[in-house]
Scaffold this active site. Structure first.
Site, PDB file in Angstrom:
ATOM      1  N   CYS A  42       1.114  -1.402  -0.026  1.00  0.00           N
ATOM      2  CA  CYS A  42       0.055   0.121  -0.120  1.00  0.00           C
ATOM      3  C   CYS A  42       0.767   1.174   0.377  1.00  0.00           C
ATOM      4  O   CYS A  42       0.276   2.694  -0.438  1.00  0.00           O
ATOM      5  CB  CYS A  42      -0.512   0.622   1.350  1.00  0.00           C
ATOM      6  SG  CYS A  42      -2.055  -1.409   1.098  1.00  0.00           S
ATOM      7  N   ALA A 273      -6.598 -20.776   1.015  1.00  0.00           N
ATOM      8  CA  ALA A 273      -6.231 -20.432   0.593  1.00  0.00           C
ATOM      9  C   ALA A 273      -7.001 -18.613   1.328  1.00  0.00           C
ATOM     10  O   ALA A 273      -7.706 -18.349   1.736  1.00  0.00           O
ATOM     11  CB  ALA A 273      -7.162 -20.625  -1.192  1.00  0.00           C
ATOM     12  N   GLY A 275      -6.317 -14.629   1.000  1.00  0.00           N
ATOM     13  CA  GLY A 275      -5.987 -13.146   0.971  1.00  0.00           C
ATOM     14  C   GLY A 275      -6.834 -12.711  -0.855  1.00  0.00           C
ATOM     15  O   GLY A 275      -7.729 -13.302  -1.082  1.00  0.00           O
ATOM     16  N   ASP A 276      -6.501 -11.945  -1.813  1.00  0.00           N
ATOM     17  CA  ASP A 276      -6.962 -11.125  -2.998  1.00  0.00           C
ATOM     18  C   ASP A 276      -6.816 -12.251  -4.018  1.00  0.00           C
ATOM     19  O   ASP A 276      -8.180 -11.810  -4.329  1.00  0.00           O
ATOM     20  CB  ASP A 276      -6.112 -10.292  -3.907  1.00  0.00           C
ATOM     21  CG  ASP A 276      -5.795  -8.861  -2.885  1.00  0.00           C
ATOM     22  OD1 ASP A 276      -6.211  -9.267  -1.560  1.00  0.00           O
ATOM     23  OD2 ASP A 276      -5.037  -8.095  -3.561  1.00  0.00           O
TER      24      ASP A 276
END
Lengths: 540, 540
Positions: A42, A273, A275-276
């Site tokens: 970020c 899994a 995250g994004d």
């Protein structure tokens, strides 16, 4: 137990470090395709702009430090090529040597992230994306090589941050956006002031158009314009990186991400899994959704580690809260916006207000445009957006927390928020939103929205501006009659028969006018958010 | 219907204006003893300091403006002498003319506020209090007359604000406090850095002592010291002004305020009371409490108006959230503090952390000391305190909202808070507090408090400092063994048998050390808040 983590940023590294804290004896291997782990994703736009001065500041962790502290086997520039779920093995290519090898696992955690979406266009190979440190290095090299003009494609959060930071570096920047507004996560009337802020900061906006071709020193837009661009950055969104998951035969969800259950487990019980790349459950509908935000990636990484050691866990549905700096302004949002609610056909009530960031009598207060959306039946809060120079993130965090706690919109009125003159008001903006919601719920107020005014007027309604004559003279809704609130009691005889829409600058005096008229037997509607919201909506 | 409101600030005026919006035809009379209504009470110290430059800025409303907008009959300098509940009449003295008259009512709203408590001491008539605009005028006159030294008695929120603002005016200021810490609403280890901040700002502190005598240009303290004081300001607390309520025979509650039910109604069904004079219901115990805060006064004023027109209303129990600026720092708190929990014999768990106000790689981040107190059985949040240079009010507002929503302490980990590098971290301070609570609740962490270390050491425990050698050298807990975390795995053989207390700077590496040792079969406790909290506690 041996755990292999694919992806060494945010979710993956949160899983790996948490797992070590829960199991000192586990063998933990982290495979990262890129050259860096745990970098400040970020922060990348701010490094380009020089706000973050040292590149090393972006590298929050190194493989060596992670090995020393957490005994993690962190390997960078290792690409996971395929997974063999039956053999519980990953085929890996060392990108430095080109060698390939098999890495076995008892449990596998996939955290491959998302890839920037890049449309197939002539010359698009000249364009950059901004996703990792290597991307940043490439862009920085172009800047150092003397780039003077830039086109940023996509006016979402990353596109806006990139545009601002390229301006900060002195480039001539054009921001191209297919939609008619900047910052699509916001509704148009909330985004309009941010377009002004971008223009004031020297960013040229090309809205409602898209990239057609990238050339050596300019781009061609689909409206035929050419725009100078020594540097083209594409930031029109990301797509979950599911190549590996797909090759492993894992279930891909309806939104194109890896399908996981509440514990982050995929369709293969040995594979998780986060995250994004992984789908989330939406807080409003419970349906699958994609939320590429760092806080959820970190949170779910931790949760998956807990799940792997056998702890009972369940991810909370995602509300999705986000914030972005736009030069001197801040924009933040949580939950669903009005566009999305309308498109989904969900009933909602919107309210807008423009309170001060803190007590008006204390220096430095600035207005916050705050919008709250809630269910008109059960009054549950569905979302909120805020824009202003100060105190914006605080108000959205408070509303996001209220949503997590299941508070209704009127209950925002009762929140006890910290008040001293430098920080807020005795009636905080969030409290005021609650009071408006309570007034609407009890029929004490009745509002019309900025986009409804012209149709009402066309249908014969009279718009009554209860601001002062001076305010009215500075800008008014076409056809509005000006009767200042403090004269309204004495001048009601001037009001024509038929429907009335009263309005002031922000909605507060309008509400008082509505109540006054109601007390005298005249029904009226109050323009929600007043002239401020109406004019922002018209500019949108 | 005729409604008489006694007291034209905050609660009283909120009631009067709301009532007008609900009932255009009611006769509404507001009687204010002072010369001003709706003034910015909380701004008074800042006017003295020159931060608020114009005195008119304090006068948010005037009787004329209120008459024009809300058709209120606002009368200043009118003292309500007595109430005759049977006759539904108030005896009023016009303080300008000296005339007395009767004012009848159908409903009466009492909002007389609280009076500063002033101890009976020799010369105390020379001292000032700071409660209304007239007080401010008197103090300003003394400042203008050349006062160069000041003693502020009482280091609560108002005393601290006054001391800071008198310093800002260039006075030599001593802050006298009976307790051993400044800002009694905070626990001592949280207040200690604020004492440093006050001293750094040039305020002399005289703790653990009290005023004995006020003389022309100095004061005498009970430890025999004399302190120069051209100006003495007493700010040791307020007492509900219940004289009128008592004369009317209304029930006074156990805390000395006017007793009211959930709708703000007193023991006389025609009489309501709001604001600092009225008792509230405590959010934790449901018992009577006094909370002299502006937001509750405003909120309850509005609620009482609703009750008068017959709407069903119920005030929420009070949590009490407050914030104060202390030079470059902010301190904020919500709910109960540890001192009060301990005194009440309620079980609680405390946790301390010191995260950054925003991502460390983005410039300008500063540490926030955050303390959360919760019930160890049901994990309900009981209170929180925060101190730091930035982002303090936001975190306390979030915790206060979480409390209103009934979230548990571990659930703070799941809040989705707005994150971009200028505003927060992917794991926000409030999230981190939730993770610590979750670790404690699941036995993943076990902490000891700063004030427990010396007894544990005396009982034979070894304190292990897992910070770096350089950190250890800058200041350490006496007797602590220094084994940096990154060397701990290889050096466990150096650890003596017996109890271990591990610690780092803020608690995070300590937690990792505890987990590492647990994985190797060694139990340890982690010093909550690390060396930072321990040293603040020792300084307290």
């Amino acid at each position: 137990m041996k755990v292999v983590v694919i992806g060494g940023v945010a979710g993956g590294m949160s899983a790996a470090t948490r797992l070590r804290r829960l199991d000192e004896r586990a063998e933990i291997v982290v495979l990262e395709r890129g050259a860096h782990v745990s970098y400040a994703n970020c922060g990348l736009p701010y490094f380009l702009g020089g706000v973050i001065e040292e590149r090393d500041a972006l590298l929050v962790q190194t493989p060596e430090a992670l090995r020393a502290r957490f005994r993690l086997d962190v390997r960078v520039r290792q690409e996971a090529l395929s997974v063999d779920p039956a053999a519980r093995s990953v085929r890996v290519r060392d990108l430095t040597t080109g060698d390939e090898y098999e890495e076995s696992y008892d449990r596998l955690v996939l955290s491959p992230g998302a890839r920037p979406f890049v449309p197939q266009l002539p010359g698009v190979e000249r364009a950059f994306t901004l996703r990792d440190v290597s991307d940043t290095d490439r862009i920085a090299a172009r800047l150092d090589a003397g780039a003077r003009t830039a086109v940023v494609v996509g006016a979402g959060f990353i596109g806006v941050e990139a545009a601002e930071n390229l301006r900060r570096r002195g480039l001539d920047v054009t921001l191209v956006e297919l939609g008619e507004q900047v910052l699509p996560p916001l509704d148009p009337e909330m985004a309009a002031p941010l377009a002004d802020e971008l223009r004031a900061g020297g960013v040229r906006l090309a809205l409602g158009t898209q990239l057609k071709e990238v050339r050596a020193h300019d781009v061609v837009l689909d409206d035929g314009r050419t725009v100078p661009a020594d540097l083209v950055l594409i930031a029109i969104g990301v797509r979950p990186d599911v190549a590996l998951a797909r090759s492993a035969g894992l279930t891909i969800g309806p939104r194109g991400g890896i399908a996981v259950d509440e514990s982050g487990r995929t369709s293969d019980p040995a594979v998780y899994a986060v995250g994004d790349a992984a789908e989330k459950r939406d807080g409003l509908t419970g349906e699958s959704t994609l939320v590429p935000l760092a806080n959820l990636a970190n949170r779910h990484g931790r949760l998956v580690a807990d799940a792997i050691v056998g702890r009972p866990v369940a991810a909370r549905p995602a509300t999705a809260t986000a914030v972005v700096q736009v030069f001197g302004h801040t924009a933040a949002a949580t939950g669903w916006n009005e566009k999305r609610l309308r498109a989904a056909g969900r009933p909602y009530q919107a309210l807008h207000l423009h309170p001060g960031s803190h007590a008006g009598y204390y220096p430095g207060a600035s207005p916050i445009a705050l919008k709250v959306l809630y269910d008109p039946t059960d009054l549950r809060i569905l979302g909120a957006q805020a824009v202003g120079a100060d105190g914006v993130d605080k108000r959205i965090d408070v509303v996001a927390t209220a949503m997590a706690g299941g508070l209704t919109a009127p209950e925002l009125a009762d929140l006890e928020l910290a008040y001293a003159p430098p920080y807020g008001s005795a009636k905080d903006p969030v409290n005021m939103a609650g009071m408006i919601a309570e007034n609407l719920a009890t029929g004490t107020d009745r509002t019309v929205q900025w986009h409804e005014v012209s149709a009402l007027r066309d249908a014969g309604a009279t718009v009554v501006d209860v601001r002062t004559a001076a305010e009215h003279a500075r800008g008014a809704i076409p056809g509005a009659v000006n009767i200042p609130l403090d004269e309204l009691r004495e001048r009601t005889a001037e009001l024509p028969d038929g429907d009335l829409v009263v309005h002031c600058q922000v909605g507060l005096r309008g509400h008082t006018a509505l109540r006054l008229l109601a007390g005298l037997g005249r029904d009226a509607a109050n323009l929600d958010g007043g002239y401020a919201t109406w004019s922002a909506g018209r500019a949108a």
